[in-house]
Design an enzyme around this catalytic site. Sequence first.
Site, PDB file in Angstrom:
ATOM      1  N   THR A 469       0.806  -1.217   0.000  1.00 18.74           N
ATOM      2  CA  THR A 469       0.000   0.000   0.000  1.00 18.74           C
ATOM      3  C   THR A 469       0.838   1.265   0.000  1.00 18.74           C
ATOM      4  OG1 THR A 469      -0.011  -0.247   2.386  1.00 18.74           O
ATOM      5  CG2 THR A 469      -1.926  -1.064   1.201  1.00 18.74           C
ATOM      6  N   ASN A 629       0.292  10.987   0.564  1.00 17.06           N
ATOM      7  CA  ASN A 629       1.082  10.712  -0.633  1.00 17.06           C
ATOM      8  C   ASN A 629       0.119  10.602  -1.811  1.00 17.06           C
ATOM      9  OD1 ASN A 629       2.698   9.791  -2.690  1.00 17.06           O
ATOM     10  ND2 ASN A 629       3.575   8.078  -1.539  1.00 17.06           N
ATOM     11  N   GLN A 636      -4.362   3.603  -4.550  1.00 20.72           N
ATOM     12  CA  GLN A 636      -5.317   2.897  -3.695  1.00 20.72           C
ATOM     13  C   GLN A 636      -6.734   3.009  -4.247  1.00 20.72           C
ATOM     14  OE1 GLN A 636      -5.080   0.879  -1.396  1.00 20.72           O
ATOM     15  NE2 GLN A 636      -3.541   1.365   0.142  1.00 20.72           N
ATOM     16  N   GLU A 703      -9.682   1.205   1.354  1.00 25.74           N
ATOM     17  CA  GLU A 703     -10.803   0.331   1.004  1.00 25.74           C
ATOM     18  C   GLU A 703     -11.944   1.066   0.321  1.00 25.74           C
ATOM     19  OE1 GLU A 703     -11.156  -2.800   4.439  1.00 25.74           O
ATOM     20  OE2 GLU A 703      -9.858  -1.160   5.064  1.00 25.74           O
TER      21      GLU A 703
END
Lengths: 736, 325
Positions: A469, A629, A636, A703
């Site tokens: 991640t 970031n 993500q 998520e």
Amino acid sequence: MTVSPVGRDIDRVDGRSKVTGTARYSADYPASNLAHAYLVTSTIGRGSIRTMDTTAAQNAPGVVGVYSPANPLGLRLVPGIGEQYAPLEDTQIRFRGQIIAMVVAESSRQARDAAGLISPTYDEQPPRTSLADEPRVPAAGPPGHPPSALVLAPGVASIEAALAASDVVVEASFHQPMQHAVAMEPHAVLAEWNSDHTQLTLYSGAQLPHTAALGAAIRLGVPPTAVRLITPYVGGAFGSRVIPWYDAPLAAAAARQLNRPVRLVLAREQVFTVVGHRSAVNQTIKLGASRGGVLNAVSHVSDASMPFVGYRQMQPAVDTSAVLYKTPNLHFDQRHVMLDVPPTCAMRAPNEAPGAFALETAMDELAVATGIDPVELRQRNYATVVPGTGLRWSSKHLDDCYRVGVRRFGWSARRAEPRSRVDGQWLVGMGMATAIYPGNRIPDPVQVRVRLRDDDTAVVSSATADTGTGGLTMLAITGAHGLGVPLRRVKSELGDTNLPPGAPAVGSMATASTVPAVEAAVNAAVAELIKVAVTDPRSPWQGANSEDLTYENGHLRGRGISMSFGRLLTTVGRPSVEATAAAQPGPEATQYEFHSFGAHFCEVRVNRYTGEPRVTRFTTVVDVGRVVNAQAVRSQIVGGVIFGIGHALLEDNPLELDTGRLAASNMADYMVPVNADIPAIDVHWLDRPDSVLNSLGARGAGELGTVGSAAAVGNAIYNATGTRIRSLPITLDKLL
Amino acid sequence: MRAYTFTQPRSVREAVAHAGEGAAFLAGGTTLVDLMKLDVMAPTRVVDINRLPLRGIKLDPDGLHIGALERMSDVAVDRNVRRDYPMIAQALELSASAQLRNMASIGGNLLQRTRCGYFRDVTTPCNKREPGSGCSALTRINRTHAILGTSDDCVATHPSDLAVALVALGTDVHLATAQGTRTVPLDTFYALPGSTPHVENVLRPGELVTGITVPRSMWAANSVYLKIRDRQSYEFALASAAVAFEWRGRTIKQARIAVGGVGTTPWPLPAVERALAGQPATADTFEAAVSTAADGARPLSQNAFKRELLRRTLVRAFTVLAESR
């Protein structure tokens, strides 16, 4: 003045080691006198082992140990955590693909060959496999998460009465098959004991290093302090590495017996059954609304598969239907269906992804039923406080996500009438859905250590995990930000239980939980530095008051002197100073509701002749607080959306009802999207810091993209074709 | 993995001398090595044929000659193939992945084994892998299985895209044994499963595929290979169509058609070819012609959709070909 790296596009600090192959994953660690293990798994779905002749395997070339119910390894189960049985400790078969033996040999090939010589016979019972037919049982929610709830407006007798009193009612039932993480790195472990078997080192991918070590210790019957777990690189997790499965304990127990290190790498098909999956689930949503689309009642009932061997209860309503829209009447009931299937786990957006598919598809159906634009419908039901509790959100800008998304995507070009846009062979449709995911910090204290070194570099350390991640980079960025030094002068470390216990890489909480601890550790390390400055006889500030010194951008200043921390440390002859500090949430944790939000917009094309749906455009706008970031957050969200597209269109592992066999337990038949299936995904974030959650204002993003994206695809397919598919995956045969 | 002997002959004569019962030829290895790892195939002798002189992609007045050891990726980019036999290049490029196409040979492609999940899982019954053990797919997971050419013993689809295109184009397969060479038309090369699904073709023990010849024709240059699947790459066909038309003005003078993903072998459709011959290229012609395409189909519990998908795949392929004219 050092420019903070926070919010910029920062390359991974470990990118070079990953792409050049020098990054060591669990199976890459060398060991002297290494032995190799291979598992044997059951080929029936329920029953018991009648006979298991292991003589041939024991006599096979290179074999040093064969473990089976006749020669078990004494593992213990952890009550309430993970699978509620211990492999090899009895002859019972609880699901197809259960571990029934393990062979250890001088080489991995010898172990695998010998494992093939073990052919047990069974006493079979029919496995209980039907989600539709097996009895439902009420769920037992974890504390604070009741499995069911009923909120009624004054004078309303029942949710049925509320629905009956509504102008428009939408009722829809949904099916989603079980889903697998299929992380690139198969689960693997190297277990190595010290000579007197008092200390075990495990090299094994984990999302929670300390919890994984603790779980292994309990299963092995050794003190938690006896286990060190090393997991700096993890080849994907998605929830499949939250709890320790039995691979690490088995390898460790064999290593202890054999007095030599043991490596165990699961074969790909074994990953599908030895490691948990996301439950299959059937859901029914009922929405009652006015003609103007204002919700009067929301009811959400789920029946999720729950393995008899245990692990995770799916609760798809509590963080979707219970929080997303304003409604005076709310009902949810999250039930389970007990089945003889492999263990389940908390796969990426474990409740929210399946819940949002059902709710956000039902909302699209309500938009059709009322003739209201789907975005407008959601805005008419916008919640400013949590339904039923009245709690306010720490920061919520979902309305801006809708607005920005509508503009970026070009939503105004959508025609409400299905099948009204055709481009050659293709029907073109647009759909949207909302994303929501809890934005919490882990309640437990999270520790970070900051070390300042005499070469003007710093080391930021915490036993969190980087599952691919960007956690390692996040540690370096937040350390550089706190210390006010360039990123290149900060080294970060994680994934080792010898480091201070850090944030678990679960629940999209790692960054939000780590940020305050980094800040605290930076302050504590600077305090240590100042203490040295005012006490060390070689320091120019010896004898000064601490208050006279200030730290800024890597330098101490006071009394007209300025010196970098490296130069001060060199001057006083100390290689480094360090401090460890902890942070945990305060009273705000119960005073506010914390969520990240987003809006998905999707364009699909469905072939007029052959029905295959193809996603051609996707825009996602998210409200995740401040971004640490940019590159990592974009990745993500893109990854989350791809997860949703796979869930919507491809992923399925059909369960054979009579055998309990999962028919697609390999990466050819269990289809995840390939590059050709994924268009450019436009990701935008609002960058509105959540100052209640932590000082940087950063909330989780890992998520969120997975939530609602499947519904956006399905809603676009409806808009293209006029066909509503409520059973995933939406494959071409359903659209012919 | 079982023990086996390994030889690397340098001539066809030497290779076929090593072959026979229990032996397997190794070319690209993309099927054989895979299935040996799964314990589905367990040859006692592996004969590596990569040193044999079975290379070359050559166009001459007889047609297109391709050596059995040519790699899929090399054939797919060949200029003559792309110009004169576009459906061959398309079928190749829609197969597998780039990495597999770089390794897999043309001969091996024709002999690749089915992707039926039961064939590949030795813990389940499968008549093709273990004659007499039963067919799991008949009653279990069978969405991707065949509807044409099936038997009560086997419903596995033939997996090759290339073979479908080659059957449509009337390709010959060249074979060699120690006793000599022979040539067999590809459309008689494959065997229906019947009660012997483990017998998949007419190859004699130890017989080697040395190459193929695709004849020249008036239709090969006007051809298309259309592959329908859930995923856009790296997946086998749910249905596919290899279609070539010879035109006379706006009329289809004659058609060549074979379909994949639906049959236990690459499946030619002569009745559909006849229905198109001499007809104008209109939507009505296409719809009428495909009405018989799925005749004789024996759908299973999960794959009845393939009848309709097959017809629509054909109409789409006809339409593409007519529009590209």
